[in-house]
Design a protein around this motif. Structure first.
Motif, PDB file in Angstrom:
ATOM      1  N   PRO A 195       0.957  -0.991   0.030  1.00  0.00           N
ATOM      2  CA  PRO A 195      -0.128   0.002  -0.223  1.00  0.00           C
ATOM      3  C   PRO A 195       0.852   1.265   0.109  1.00  0.00           C
ATOM      4  O   PRO A 195       2.062   1.278   0.345  1.00  0.00           O
ATOM      5  CB  PRO A 195      -0.849  -0.259   1.205  1.00  0.00           C
ATOM      6  CG  PRO A 195       0.073  -0.896   2.049  1.00  0.00           C
ATOM      7  CD  PRO A 195       0.771  -2.077   1.457  1.00  0.00           C
ATOM      8  N   ALA A 196       0.297   2.282  -0.529  1.00  0.00           N
ATOM      9  CA  ALA A 196       0.913   3.710  -0.504  1.00  0.00           C
ATOM     10  C   ALA A 196       0.998   4.040   0.955  1.00  0.00           C
ATOM     11  O   ALA A 196      -0.033   3.959   1.824  1.00  0.00           O
ATOM     12  CB  ALA A 196       0.184   4.685  -1.069  1.00  0.00           C
ATOM     13  N   ARG A 238       1.097  -1.329  10.407  1.00  0.00           N
ATOM     14  CA  ARG A 238      -0.203  -0.387  10.227  1.00  0.00           C
ATOM     15  C   ARG A 238      -0.352   0.401  11.379  1.00  0.00           C
ATOM     16  O   ARG A 238      -0.235  -0.105  12.821  1.00  0.00           O
ATOM     17  CB  ARG A 238      -1.623  -1.056   9.753  1.00  0.00           C
ATOM     18  CG  ARG A 238      -1.288  -1.890   8.606  1.00  0.00           C
ATOM     19  CD  ARG A 238      -2.340  -2.517   7.779  1.00  0.00           C
ATOM     20  NE  ARG A 238      -3.093  -1.477   7.331  1.00  0.00           N
ATOM     21  CZ  ARG A 238      -2.902  -0.936   5.951  1.00  0.00           C
ATOM     22  NH1 ARG A 238      -1.773  -1.289   5.404  1.00  0.00           N
ATOM     23  NH2 ARG A 238      -3.561   0.067   5.613  1.00  0.00           N
ATOM     24  N   ARG A 239      -0.908   1.459  11.446  1.00  0.00           N
ATOM     25  CA  ARG A 239      -1.173   2.457  12.649  1.00  0.00           C
ATOM     26  C   ARG A 239      -2.422   3.078  12.481  1.00  0.00           C
ATOM     27  O   ARG A 239      -2.707   3.772  11.302  1.00  0.00           O
ATOM     28  CB  ARG A 239       0.054   3.435  12.513  1.00  0.00           C
ATOM     29  CG  ARG A 239      -0.037   4.578  13.767  1.00  0.00           C
ATOM     30  CD  ARG A 239       1.036   5.669  13.745  1.00  0.00           C
ATOM     31  NE  ARG A 239       1.919   5.035  14.409  1.00  0.00           N
ATOM     32  CZ  ARG A 239       3.313   5.348  14.699  1.00  0.00           C
ATOM     33  NH1 ARG A 239       3.723   6.064  13.649  1.00  0.00           N
ATOM     34  NH2 ARG A 239       4.033   5.047  15.450  1.00  0.00           N
ATOM     35  N   SER A 240      -2.982   3.401  13.717  1.00  0.00           N
ATOM     36  CA  SER A 240      -4.292   4.145  13.629  1.00  0.00           C
ATOM     37  C   SER A 240      -4.434   5.058  15.008  1.00  0.00           C
ATOM     38  O   SER A 240      -3.798   4.815  15.824  1.00  0.00           O
ATOM     39  CB  SER A 240      -5.611   3.217  13.899  1.00  0.00           C
ATOM     40  OG  SER A 240      -6.415   3.815  14.247  1.00  0.00           O
ATOM     41  N   HIS A 241      -4.737   6.474  14.602  1.00  0.00           N
ATOM     42  CA  HIS A 241      -4.819   7.385  15.543  1.00  0.00           C
ATOM     43  C   HIS A 241      -6.220   7.610  16.238  1.00  0.00           C
ATOM     44  O   HIS A 241      -6.340   8.576  16.899  1.00  0.00           O
ATOM     45  CB  HIS A 241      -4.266   8.624  15.433  1.00  0.00           C
ATOM     46  CG  HIS A 241      -2.544   8.388  15.025  1.00  0.00           C
ATOM     47  ND1 HIS A 241      -1.432   8.165  16.023  1.00  0.00           N
ATOM     48  CD2 HIS A 241      -1.923   8.439  13.689  1.00  0.00           C
ATOM     49  CE1 HIS A 241      -0.364   8.323  15.418  1.00  0.00           C
ATOM     50  NE2 HIS A 241      -0.576   8.472  14.266  1.00  0.00           N
ATOM     51  N   ASP A 242      -7.320   6.696  15.593  1.00  0.00           N
ATOM     52  CA  ASP A 242      -8.568   7.144  15.974  1.00  0.00           C
ATOM     53  C   ASP A 242      -9.278   5.796  16.345  1.00  0.00           C
ATOM     54  O   ASP A 242     -10.519   5.664  15.888  1.00  0.00           O
ATOM     55  CB  ASP A 242      -9.290   8.003  14.717  1.00  0.00           C
ATOM     56  CG  ASP A 242      -8.989   6.834  13.458  1.00  0.00           C
ATOM     57  OD1 ASP A 242      -8.964   5.868  13.390  1.00  0.00           O
ATOM     58  OD2 ASP A 242      -9.459   7.852  12.417  1.00  0.00           O
ATOM     59  N   ASP A 243      -8.700   4.860  16.855  1.00  0.00           N
ATOM     60  CA  ASP A 243      -9.015   3.700  17.515  1.00  0.00           C
ATOM     61  C   ASP A 243      -9.619   2.688  16.448  1.00  0.00           C
ATOM     62  O   ASP A 243     -10.670   2.038  16.483  1.00  0.00           O
ATOM     63  CB  ASP A 243     -10.467   4.047  18.545  1.00  0.00           C
ATOM     64  CG  ASP A 243      -9.778   3.746  20.031  1.00  0.00           C
ATOM     65  OD1 ASP A 243      -8.787   3.565  20.167  1.00  0.00           O
ATOM     66  OD2 ASP A 243     -10.477   4.407  20.947  1.00  0.00           O
ATOM     67  N   GLY A 244      -8.938   2.697  15.359  1.00  0.00           N
ATOM     68  CA  GLY A 244      -9.346   1.841  14.137  1.00  0.00           C
ATOM     69  C   GLY A 244     -10.013   2.337  13.274  1.00  0.00           C
ATOM     70  O   GLY A 244     -10.628   1.552  12.321  1.00  0.00           O
ATOM     71  N   THR A 251      -9.445   4.542  10.808  1.00  0.00           N
ATOM     72  CA  THR A 251      -8.578   4.620   9.622  1.00  0.00           C
ATOM     73  C   THR A 251      -7.421   4.009   9.958  1.00  0.00           C
ATOM     74  O   THR A 251      -6.779   4.304  11.122  1.00  0.00           O
ATOM     75  CB  THR A 251      -8.570   6.446   9.318  1.00  0.00           C
ATOM     76  OG1 THR A 251      -7.983   6.921  10.286  1.00  0.00           O
ATOM     77  CG2 THR A 251      -9.729   6.529   8.730  1.00  0.00           C
ATOM     78  N   TRP A 252      -6.416   3.706   9.064  1.00  0.00           N
ATOM     79  CA  TRP A 252      -5.194   3.077   9.230  1.00  0.00           C
ATOM     80  C   TRP A 252      -4.269   3.569   8.167  1.00  0.00           C
ATOM     81  O   TRP A 252      -4.700   3.726   6.953  1.00  0.00           O
ATOM     82  CB  TRP A 252      -5.348   1.483   9.013  1.00  0.00           C
ATOM     83  CG  TRP A 252      -6.041   0.854  10.022  1.00  0.00           C
ATOM     84  CD1 TRP A 252      -7.385   0.787  10.000  1.00  0.00           C
ATOM     85  CD2 TRP A 252      -5.727   0.356  11.341  1.00  0.00           C
ATOM     86  NE1 TRP A 252      -7.877   0.093  11.231  1.00  0.00           N
ATOM     87  CE2 TRP A 252      -6.960  -0.281  12.041  1.00  0.00           C
ATOM     88  CE3 TRP A 252      -4.524   0.573  12.133  1.00  0.00           C
ATOM     89  CZ2 TRP A 252      -6.708  -0.516  13.177  1.00  0.00           C
ATOM     90  CZ3 TRP A 252      -4.248  -0.161  13.158  1.00  0.00           C
ATOM     91  CH2 TRP A 252      -5.469  -0.613  13.974  1.00  0.00           C
ATOM     92  N   THR A 253      -3.031   3.998   8.644  1.00  0.00           N
ATOM     93  CA  THR A 253      -2.020   4.121   7.691  1.00  0.00           C
ATOM     94  C   THR A 253      -0.664   3.371   7.839  1.00  0.00           C
ATOM     95  O   THR A 253      -0.321   2.919   8.818  1.00  0.00           O
ATOM     96  CB  THR A 253      -1.509   5.692   8.182  1.00  0.00           C
ATOM     97  OG1 THR A 253      -2.657   6.467   8.297  1.00  0.00           O
ATOM     98  CG2 THR A 253      -0.284   6.242   7.390  1.00  0.00           C
ATOM     99  N   PRO A 254      -0.342   2.796   6.719  1.00  0.00           N
ATOM    100  CA  PRO A 254       0.917   2.052   6.625  1.00  0.00           C
ATOM    101  C   PRO A 254       2.073   2.686   7.379  1.00  0.00           C
ATOM    102  O   PRO A 254       2.180   3.758   7.030  1.00  0.00           O
ATOM    103  CB  PRO A 254       1.231   1.720   5.044  1.00  0.00           C
ATOM    104  CG  PRO A 254       0.019   1.782   4.764  1.00  0.00           C
ATOM    105  CD  PRO A 254      -0.591   2.924   5.205  1.00  0.00           C
ATOM    106  N   VAL A 255       2.912   1.808   8.034  1.00  0.00           N
ATOM    107  CA  VAL A 255       4.347   2.287   8.613  1.00  0.00           C
ATOM    108  C   VAL A 255       5.339   1.765   7.777  1.00  0.00           C
ATOM    109  O   VAL A 255       5.550   0.509   7.574  1.00  0.00           O
ATOM    110  CB  VAL A 255       4.413   2.027  10.089  1.00  0.00           C
ATOM    111  CG1 VAL A 255       5.764   2.416  10.689  1.00  0.00           C
ATOM    112  CG2 VAL A 255       3.397   2.529  10.956  1.00  0.00           C
ATOM    113  N   THR A 256       6.267   2.438   7.506  1.00  0.00           N
ATOM    114  CA  THR A 256       7.358   2.211   6.535  1.00  0.00           C
ATOM    115  C   THR A 256       8.618   2.653   7.210  1.00  0.00           C
ATOM    116  O   THR A 256       8.650   3.355   8.093  1.00  0.00           O
ATOM    117  CB  THR A 256       7.358   2.712   5.254  1.00  0.00           C
ATOM    118  OG1 THR A 256       7.342   3.977   5.295  1.00  0.00           O
ATOM    119  CG2 THR A 256       5.838   2.096   4.488  1.00  0.00           C
ATOM    120  N   GLY A 257       9.743   2.207   6.404  1.00  0.00           N
ATOM    121  CA  GLY A 257      11.432   2.816   6.869  1.00  0.00           C
ATOM    122  C   GLY A 257      11.831   1.495   7.521  1.00  0.00           C
ATOM    123  O   GLY A 257      11.174   0.370   7.851  1.00  0.00           O
TER     124      GLY A 257
END
Length: 340
Positions: free
Chosen positions: A33-34, A293-299, A301-307
């Motif tokens: 995912p982006a 994957r990370r969410s800041h609103d209790d699931g 929405t989700w954002t991939p974590v990379t690096g």
């Protein structure tokens, strides 16, 4: 749902991540995912054949365990780590620490205990099945779970153990034609609350609960149809405010808002193998096979974590030390990362 090969019932994973490795080629998400890059900090790096399967903290004191009996400890919220000798060469798959007491579990029913900063000691258990996860509370109630339905209970901080296995035949009687009368699901995750309420999770998306690990009842169970099973749950965490998450195969994610009595699926944005979850306040971090994957609103929405090596490695455990703004993850090659 996933069609489980017959072989999967006879080959037991070393841990949830090992189960993921067995089915990675079949079920891992092929589409990356982006995302926006996040640069993790490497706190510990082993050699390629090493693996850390679990990590736990109580305050600033942490323990991580892994393949070949590896044990590393931290006294500064994970900034630095030091090795400790294990009395067994068997792999350690789960660890829990509360106050002066620590317990590690692993292959062949292995249980190790430690008091304060003393040496680790092997404790006799009534099983030779692999133990995949363990948790304990300040009162000394500890529960270890593992392969083929194994559940063990201790009331003395792990010094002695008794079987506390649910009546699996009774729980899955209606599916016996598909699963077989002797079906005993692997149990991958356990949480022991301070009040003695115990929650376990594992194959067929099952979640069971019991006070003091006695008198189990099903609060969530997946479908079993024509040889097809709903995905396994590999990890779970329920916060004190009653919000919790459970994650597993095929991007499966369940959420509870009532302390673990009711669970409902939510969109994770993944079809991969999710191996651990750590949540505090409304923040949630999920690790997996070649993704986080990370969410800041209790699931919601989700954002991939990379690096770092997140896109090419697996991380099977996540924990946020008390007072730390960062989540620590442990996994492949004996690596521990700090995720900002």
């Amino acid at each position: 749902m996933i069609r489980i090969p017959r072989l999967m019932r006879s080959v037991l994973p070393l841990s949830a991540v090992a189960a993921a490795v067995l089915v990675a080629n079949a079920y891992a998400n092929a589409n990356a995912p982006a995302s926006t890059a996040t640069q993790p900090t490497t706190l510990l790096r082993g050699i390629p054949h090493q693996a850390l399967f679990d990590v736990d903290f109580d305050g600033r004191n942490g323990i991580a365990v892994g393949a070949g009996g590896q044990i590393v400890v931290s006294g500064d919220a994970g900034k630095t780590w030091a090795p400790q000798p294990s009395p067994s060469p068997l792999s350690l798959l789960g660890v829990a620490t509360r106050g002066a007491h620590s317990i590690a579990v692993g292959q062949m029913g292995l249980v190790l205990t430690r008091t304060d900063n003393g040496p680790w000691t092997v404790v006799k258990t009534p099983t030779t099945e692999r133990l995949l996860s363990v948790d304990l509370n300040p009162s000394g109630l500890a529960v270890a779970v593992g392969s083929f339905g194994t559940v063990l209970r201790s009331t003395d901080h792990g010094a002695s153990w008794q079987e506390a296995t649910p009546d699996w035949h009774g729980l899955f009687a209606s599916e016996s034609a598909t699963l077989g009368d002797g079906f005993r699901p692997h149990v991958f995750a356990v949480q022991v609350d301070d009040d003695g309420l115990v929650t376990i999770a594992g194959e067929v998306s099952m979640v069971l609960r019991a006070r003091d690990a006695l008198g189990w009842r099903v609060v969530h169970q997946g479908a079993v149809n024509e040889g097809r099973l709903d995905p396994s749950l590999f990890a779970m965490q329920i916060r004190r405010d009653g919000v919790g998450f459970a994650v597993g195969q095929s991007g499966l994610m369940l959420k509870t808002t009532d302390g673990g009595e009711q669970w409902a699926p939510i969109a994770s944005g993944s079809t991969g193998l999710l191996l651990s979850v750590e949540t505090r306040d409304r923040n949630v971090l999920v690790t997996g096979m070649r993704e986080m994957r990370r969410s800041h609103d209790d699931g919601q929405t989700w954002t991939p974590v990379t690096g770092g090596d997140i896109a090419t490695a697996w991380y099977s455990a996540a924990v946020q030390p008390e007072g730390s703004p960062q989540v620590l993850v442990a996994g492949q090659a004996g690596t521990i990362l700090s995720i900002p």
